[in-house]
Design an enzyme around this catalytic site. Structure first.
Site, PDB file in Angstrom:
ATOM      1  N   CYS A   2      48.204 -13.944 -12.434  1.00  0.00           N
ATOM      2  CA  CYS A   2      49.639 -13.862 -12.745  1.00  0.00           C
ATOM      3  C   CYS A   2      50.093 -14.968 -13.693  1.00  0.00           C
ATOM      4  O   CYS A   2      49.392 -15.922 -13.946  1.00  0.00           O
ATOM      5  CB  CYS A   2      50.499 -13.911 -11.497  1.00  0.00           C
ATOM      6  SG  CYS A   2      49.878 -13.009 -10.108  1.00  0.00           S
ATOM      7  N   ARG A  27      45.629 -13.466 -19.140  1.00  0.00           N
ATOM      8  CA  ARG A  27      45.241 -13.709 -17.751  1.00  0.00           C
ATOM      9  C   ARG A  27      45.089 -12.411 -16.969  1.00  0.00           C
ATOM     10  O   ARG A  27      44.576 -12.410 -15.862  1.00  0.00           O
ATOM     11  CB  ARG A  27      46.301 -14.589 -17.070  1.00  0.00           C
ATOM     12  CG  ARG A  27      46.454 -15.939 -17.739  1.00  0.00           C
ATOM     13  CD  ARG A  27      47.813 -16.523 -17.472  1.00  0.00           C
ATOM     14  NE  ARG A  27      47.927 -17.024 -16.128  1.00  0.00           N
ATOM     15  CZ  ARG A  27      47.865 -18.305 -15.798  1.00  0.00           C
ATOM     16  NH1 ARG A  27      47.653 -19.207 -16.713  1.00  0.00           N
ATOM     17  NH2 ARG A  27      48.008 -18.681 -14.566  1.00  0.00           N
ATOM     18  N   TRP A  74      49.326  -9.849 -11.186  1.00  0.00           N
ATOM     19  CA  TRP A  74      48.036  -9.194 -10.945  1.00  0.00           C
ATOM     20  C   TRP A  74      48.025  -8.914  -9.453  1.00  0.00           C
ATOM     21  O   TRP A  74      48.004  -9.836  -8.646  1.00  0.00           O
ATOM     22  CB  TRP A  74      46.906 -10.138 -11.340  1.00  0.00           C
ATOM     23  CG  TRP A  74      45.584  -9.465 -11.225  1.00  0.00           C
ATOM     24  CD1 TRP A  74      44.979  -9.010 -10.088  1.00  0.00           C
ATOM     25  CD2 TRP A  74      44.707  -9.137 -12.290  1.00  0.00           C
ATOM     26  NE1 TRP A  74      43.798  -8.428 -10.373  1.00  0.00           N
ATOM     27  CE2 TRP A  74      43.600  -8.485 -11.710  1.00  0.00           C
ATOM     28  CE3 TRP A  74      44.744  -9.328 -13.666  1.00  0.00           C
ATOM     29  CZ2 TRP A  74      42.533  -8.026 -12.480  1.00  0.00           C
ATOM     30  CZ3 TRP A  74      43.681  -8.878 -14.413  1.00  0.00           C
ATOM     31  CH2 TRP A  74      42.589  -8.232 -13.836  1.00  0.00           C
ATOM     32  N   ASN A  98      52.484 -17.486  -8.286  1.00  0.00           N
ATOM     33  CA  ASN A  98      51.066 -17.265  -8.596  1.00  0.00           C
ATOM     34  C   ASN A  98      50.264 -17.739  -7.409  1.00  0.00           C
ATOM     35  O   ASN A  98      50.624 -18.754  -6.815  1.00  0.00           O
ATOM     36  CB  ASN A  98      50.624 -18.137  -9.775  1.00  0.00           C
ATOM     37  CG  ASN A  98      51.167 -17.635 -11.076  1.00  0.00           C
ATOM     38  OD1 ASN A  98      51.761 -16.575 -11.125  1.00  0.00           O
ATOM     39  ND2 ASN A  98      50.972 -18.415 -12.121  1.00  0.00           N
ATOM     40  N   GLY A  99      49.159 -17.085  -7.111  1.00  0.00           N
ATOM     41  CA  GLY A  99      48.288 -17.601  -6.057  1.00  0.00           C
ATOM     42  C   GLY A  99      48.467 -16.832  -4.760  1.00  0.00           C
ATOM     43  O   GLY A  99      48.995 -15.727  -4.737  1.00  0.00           O
ATOM     44  N   GLU A 480      22.027 -26.851  -8.710  1.00  0.00           N
ATOM     45  CA  GLU A 480      23.140 -26.758  -9.658  1.00  0.00           C
ATOM     46  C   GLU A 480      23.726 -28.154  -9.926  1.00  0.00           C
ATOM     47  O   GLU A 480      24.039 -28.495 -11.066  1.00  0.00           O
ATOM     48  CB  GLU A 480      24.204 -25.792  -9.099  1.00  0.00           C
ATOM     49  CG  GLU A 480      25.543 -25.772  -9.825  1.00  0.00           C
ATOM     50  CD  GLU A 480      25.482 -25.371 -11.291  1.00  0.00           C
ATOM     51  OE1 GLU A 480      24.403 -24.982 -11.779  1.00  0.00           O
ATOM     52  OE2 GLU A 480      26.524 -25.489 -11.953  1.00  0.00           O
ATOM     53  N   LYS A 484      23.830 -29.774 -13.623  1.00  0.00           N
ATOM     54  CA  LYS A 484      25.064 -30.274 -14.256  1.00  0.00           C
ATOM     55  C   LYS A 484      24.873 -31.712 -14.704  1.00  0.00           C
ATOM     56  O   LYS A 484      25.251 -32.078 -15.803  1.00  0.00           O
ATOM     57  CB  LYS A 484      26.251 -30.235 -13.280  1.00  0.00           C
ATOM     58  CG  LYS A 484      26.912 -28.919 -12.994  1.00  0.00           C
ATOM     59  CD  LYS A 484      27.766 -28.371 -14.105  1.00  0.00           C
ATOM     60  CE  LYS A 484      26.935 -27.429 -14.944  1.00  0.00           C
ATOM     61  NZ  LYS A 484      26.875 -26.075 -14.497  1.00  0.00           N
ATOM     62  N   GLU A 487      22.458 -32.021 -17.703  1.00  0.00           N
ATOM     63  CA  GLU A 487      23.013 -31.419 -18.921  1.00  0.00           C
ATOM     64  C   GLU A 487      23.973 -32.338 -19.662  1.00  0.00           C
ATOM     65  O   GLU A 487      23.957 -32.389 -20.879  1.00  0.00           O
ATOM     66  CB  GLU A 487      23.889 -30.223 -18.520  1.00  0.00           C
ATOM     67  CG  GLU A 487      23.239 -28.906 -18.466  1.00  0.00           C
ATOM     68  CD  GLU A 487      24.277 -27.837 -18.225  1.00  0.00           C
ATOM     69  OE1 GLU A 487      24.924 -27.842 -17.154  1.00  0.00           O
ATOM     70  OE2 GLU A 487      24.456 -27.000 -19.113  1.00  0.00           O
ATOM     71  N   HIS A 503       7.206 -32.993   1.568  1.00  0.00           N
ATOM     72  CA  HIS A 503       6.005 -32.377   1.001  1.00  0.00           C
ATOM     73  C   HIS A 503       5.736 -32.875  -0.420  1.00  0.00           C
ATOM     74  O   HIS A 503       5.033 -32.219  -1.181  1.00  0.00           O
ATOM     75  CB  HIS A 503       6.135 -30.854   1.033  1.00  0.00           C
ATOM     76  CG  HIS A 503       6.302 -30.332   2.419  1.00  0.00           C
ATOM     77  ND1 HIS A 503       5.278 -30.305   3.332  1.00  0.00           N
ATOM     78  CD2 HIS A 503       7.395 -29.883   3.073  1.00  0.00           C
ATOM     79  CE1 HIS A 503       5.727 -29.840   4.491  1.00  0.00           C
ATOM     80  NE2 HIS A 503       7.016 -29.575   4.350  1.00  0.00           N
ATOM     81  N   LYS A 603      26.848 -22.792 -25.901  1.00  0.00           N
ATOM     82  CA  LYS A 603      27.573 -22.085 -24.846  1.00  0.00           C
ATOM     83  C   LYS A 603      26.974 -20.708 -24.602  1.00  0.00           C
ATOM     84  O   LYS A 603      26.952 -20.211 -23.499  1.00  0.00           O
ATOM     85  CB  LYS A 603      29.059 -21.980 -25.230  1.00  0.00           C
ATOM     86  CG  LYS A 603      29.947 -21.379 -24.153  1.00  0.00           C
ATOM     87  CD  LYS A 603      30.032 -22.297 -22.941  1.00  0.00           C
ATOM     88  CE  LYS A 603      30.739 -21.669 -21.768  1.00  0.00           C
ATOM     89  NZ  LYS A 603      30.347 -22.324 -20.500  1.00  0.00           N
TER      90      LYS A 603
HETATM   91  C1  F6R Z   1      24.819 -24.636 -17.349  1.00  0.00           C
HETATM   92  C2  F6R Z   1      25.045 -23.492 -18.190  1.00  0.00           C
HETATM   93  C3  F6R Z   1      23.874 -22.625 -18.538  1.00  0.00           C
HETATM   94  C4  F6R Z   1      24.290 -21.155 -18.449  1.00  0.00           C
HETATM   95  C5  F6R Z   1      23.150 -20.258 -18.933  1.00  0.00           C
HETATM   96  C6  F6R Z   1      23.500 -18.794 -18.794  1.00  0.00           C
HETATM   97  O1  F6R Z   1      25.993 -25.361 -17.157  1.00  0.00           O
HETATM   98  O2  F6R Z   1      26.138 -23.241 -18.619  1.00  0.00           O
HETATM   99  O3  F6R Z   1      22.800 -22.893 -17.697  1.00  0.00           O
HETATM  100  O4  F6R Z   1      24.638 -20.868 -17.130  1.00  0.00           O
HETATM  101  O5  F6R Z   1      22.847 -20.533 -20.280  1.00  0.00           O
HETATM  102  O6  F6R Z   1      24.586 -18.462 -19.576  1.00  0.00           O
HETATM  103  P1  F6R Z   1      25.403 -17.142 -19.303  1.00  0.00           P
HETATM  104  O7  F6R Z   1      26.045 -17.293 -17.974  1.00  0.00           O
HETATM  105  O8  F6R Z   1      26.402 -17.083 -20.428  1.00  0.00           O
HETATM  106  O9  F6R Z   1      24.429 -16.014 -19.326  1.00  0.00           O
END
Ligand code: F6R
Length: 608
Positions: A2, A27, A74, A98-99, A480, A484, A487, A503, A603
């Protein structure tokens, strides 16, 4: 989830409200409305469907009022009908929202018992009646909002106008964003700066828990304890760019903080809030009850979301799951039984390896379902069924909000599969859905622990290696967290199953090695605690992420403790993802790294 616009203007503002709402169309929404003060009385105009329907109604019967609020909805609680569209109103006020108000059922029963009559199926209407009930007890509008806010549970943003108050607009935010726009003798409210771009570039962002009382000349801000606070106005770039950073230094920070909102928006797409059941917004070309095996394939963070989904599908639907990194799966020549299901997960929907995995699965006569954030992407177009994540554009290269939205969809799909396979009773489904509805609020809670994480980041920035540990869904989450961190800070980090420590990796542990342990109160909590003790015995620098007071229970020296809200164990991954993201973010900031565009990364990875 929303969009909100509010205006105290100098001339008729109904079409300006619509203009602001148009900026929020990205949105997603399925109905819209405005409420404007006409001669002191609240007049509402609402319409199903797109803004052009609302505009047509406004052209037929123009409004002259100079104060009002507008909303794109929404549908969450109740269908996308005109009657459920916002603003919702009583004889005293109109409100947009919203929410999700988590405790709306309790509040509605309480208000109905007082004789208040509800006109819609929405959770929003309880806010209208609650504030009205307080005003009926002789409170002013401002006092009534102050008294009502602490009674509302969940993550939300609100905007109010009041009958007879042509120079008053009240806004409030908890979890979902809200901004004030400063004009020349005019004042605005918007769910993001983009909505206000046609009117002003001077914006004040409310902080979480804040509420604000606006007139045409001033804005008075209060924090969640109702204490007056100062909030700075700033110039924004929203007019020039489609997405801006708001009051954050980086897109990644903004996206981390958007999570209560986008998880809520995604949940609303998959859950019927009224009945407390999962309701998939699409038909399925297969029957979960007849699926022999679910295959999942994805890359990076999306793959780790799939790993967490595997625990849910296996536990909640008793469905065997095989999961593979897409770059391996595409060449593995995995035998697949025709008629089974392949789930691919991707934020961009363009990842070359994931697309190749999808095509292989199609050749193997699988039903292909994709969990994607970009509905027009190649992966979405080539899938038989698209289960969208509604994270909005993710700009930071390190995926954050897309990840938790992927988890949202996976949790809903696992529940749907569990029901279809006769594994989950109706009662258990409702219990799980209630837990999911609480997630945006819990994530907003978790986001409040930024200060200790900033302090910890200064310590971690000195490390060359970091270990993350967890059990159950906290194991993929540990991976994960490590992904992060490496990266964006370039510190070497690994995520391990806590039980696997002895192990091998335990050999690495000494006092220079930070070990970050995800310890939600789940069925494996005691076992995780034993693993923490193994690390402590070898002098490791322990960072404990667990429920409040977890340090006392574990009774070891720690480098830091990050307290998470108490919660049921099934979906702890959503909440524990937040400290993992914030640790990576703040460590990279302390180290002066390029958080939004880390070296060597893209990205969208459209090459093998
Ligand atoms: C980590 C990251 C990457 C993506 C990967 C897949 O922060 O962003 O590991 O998750 O490249 O990308 P998508 O989700 O666009 O297929």
């Amino acid at each position: 989830m929303c969009g909100i616009v509010g205006i105290l203007g100098r001339e008729a503002i109904a079409f300006d409200l619509v203009e602001g709402l148009k900026r929020l169309e990205y949105r997603g929404y399925d109905s819209a409305g405005v409420a404007v003060l006409e001669g002191g009385e609240i007049t509402r105009v609402r319409a199903e469907g797109k803004l052009k329907n609302l505009e047509a109604k406004l052209r037929e019967a123009p409004l002259s009022g100079r104060a009002g609020i507008g909303h794109t909805r929404w549908a969450t609680h109740g269908k996308p009908t005109e009657n459920n569209a916002h603003p919702h109103a009583t004889e005293r006020l109109a409100v947009v929202h919203n929410g999700i108000i988590e405790n709306f059922r309790e509040l509605r029963e309480e208000l109905q018992a007082e004789g208040r009559v509800f006109a819609s199926e929405t959770d929003t209407e309880v806010v209208a009646h609650l504030v009205t009930a307080l005003m009926d007890k002789q409170m002013s509008a401002e006092e009534a909002v102050a008294a009502a806010l602490p009674r509302l549970h969940g993550a939300f943003a609100l905007g109010f106008v009041f009958r007879g108050e042509d120079n008053l607009l009240i806004g409030a935010r908890r979890g979902a964003p809200l901004a004030v726009g400063h004009g020349d003798g005019e004042m605005y409210l918007g769910s993001d700066a983009l909505a206000l771009a046609p009117f002003t570039d001077t914006i004040t962002y409310l902080e979480d828990g804040d509420w604000v009382v606006l007139n045409r000349a001033s804005a008075r801000y209060f924090n969640e304890k109702n204490q007056p606070v100062k909030r700075k106005a700033q110039k924004t770039q929203a007019g020039a760019f489609l997405v801006d950073k708001g009051n954050h230094r980086h897109f990644m920070a903004k996206e981390i903080h958007e999570q209560p909102e986008v998880i809520g928006r995604t949940l609303a797409h998959y859950i019927d809030m009224g009945t407390g059941e999962v309701r998939l917004p699409f038909g399925l070309p297969f029957d979960w009850a007849k699926v022999g095996r679910l295959s999942i394939s994805a890359c990076g963070t999306a793959y780790l979301a799939g790993q967490i989904g595997k625990y849910w599908f296996e536990r909640l639907a008793r469905l065997p799951v095989e999961i593979d990194i897409a770059s391996e799966f595409r060449y593995r020549e995995a035998p697949m039984t025709p008629g089974d299901v392949m789930l691919v997960i991707s934020q961009s929907g363009e990842t070359a390896d994931t697309l190749a995995a999808l095509r292989y699965a199609k050749d193997q006569k699988q039903h292909v379902m994709s969990v994607v954030n970009v509905p027009t992407s190649t992966i979405a177009r080539e899938s038989h069924v698209v289960a969208g994540t509604l994270a909005g554009p993710e700009i930071g290269v390190a995926s954050t909000k897309a990840f938790t939205c992927q988890l949202t969809v996976l949790a809903c799909l696992a529940i749907a599969a569990g029901r279809a396979r006769g594994v989950l009773s109706g009662r258990r489904e409702k219990e799980l859905v209630t837990q999911l509805i609480a997630i945006p609020g819990l994530v907003a809670e978790a986001l409040k622990h930024e200060a200790p994480i900033e302090a910890l980041a200064r310590e971690l920035s000195k490390a060359t290696d970091v270990l993350y540990l967890g059990r159950g869904t906290s194991f993929p989450l540990a991976m994960e967290g490590a992904l992060k961190l490496k990266e964006i800070s370039y510190i070497h980090a690994e995520g391990y199953a806590a039980g696997e420590l002895k192990h091998g990796p335990i050999a690495l542990i000494d006092e220079t090695m930070p070990v970050i342990v995800m310890a939600p109160r789940d069925p494996w909590f005691e076992k995780t605690v034993s693993n923490v003790q193994e690390v402590a015995a070898r002098g490791g620098a322990i960072v404990l992420i667990g429920p409040e007071g977890v340090g006392r229970e574990v009774a070891v020296d720690t480098l830091a403790e990050i307290a998470m809200p108490e919660m049921a164990p099934d979906f702890s991954a959503f909440v524990y993802a937040i400290p993992a993201q914030l640790i990576a973010y703040h460590t990279a900031v302390v180290m002066g790294k390029d958080v939004d565009q880390p070296r060597n990364l893209a990205k969208s990875v459209t090459v093998e």
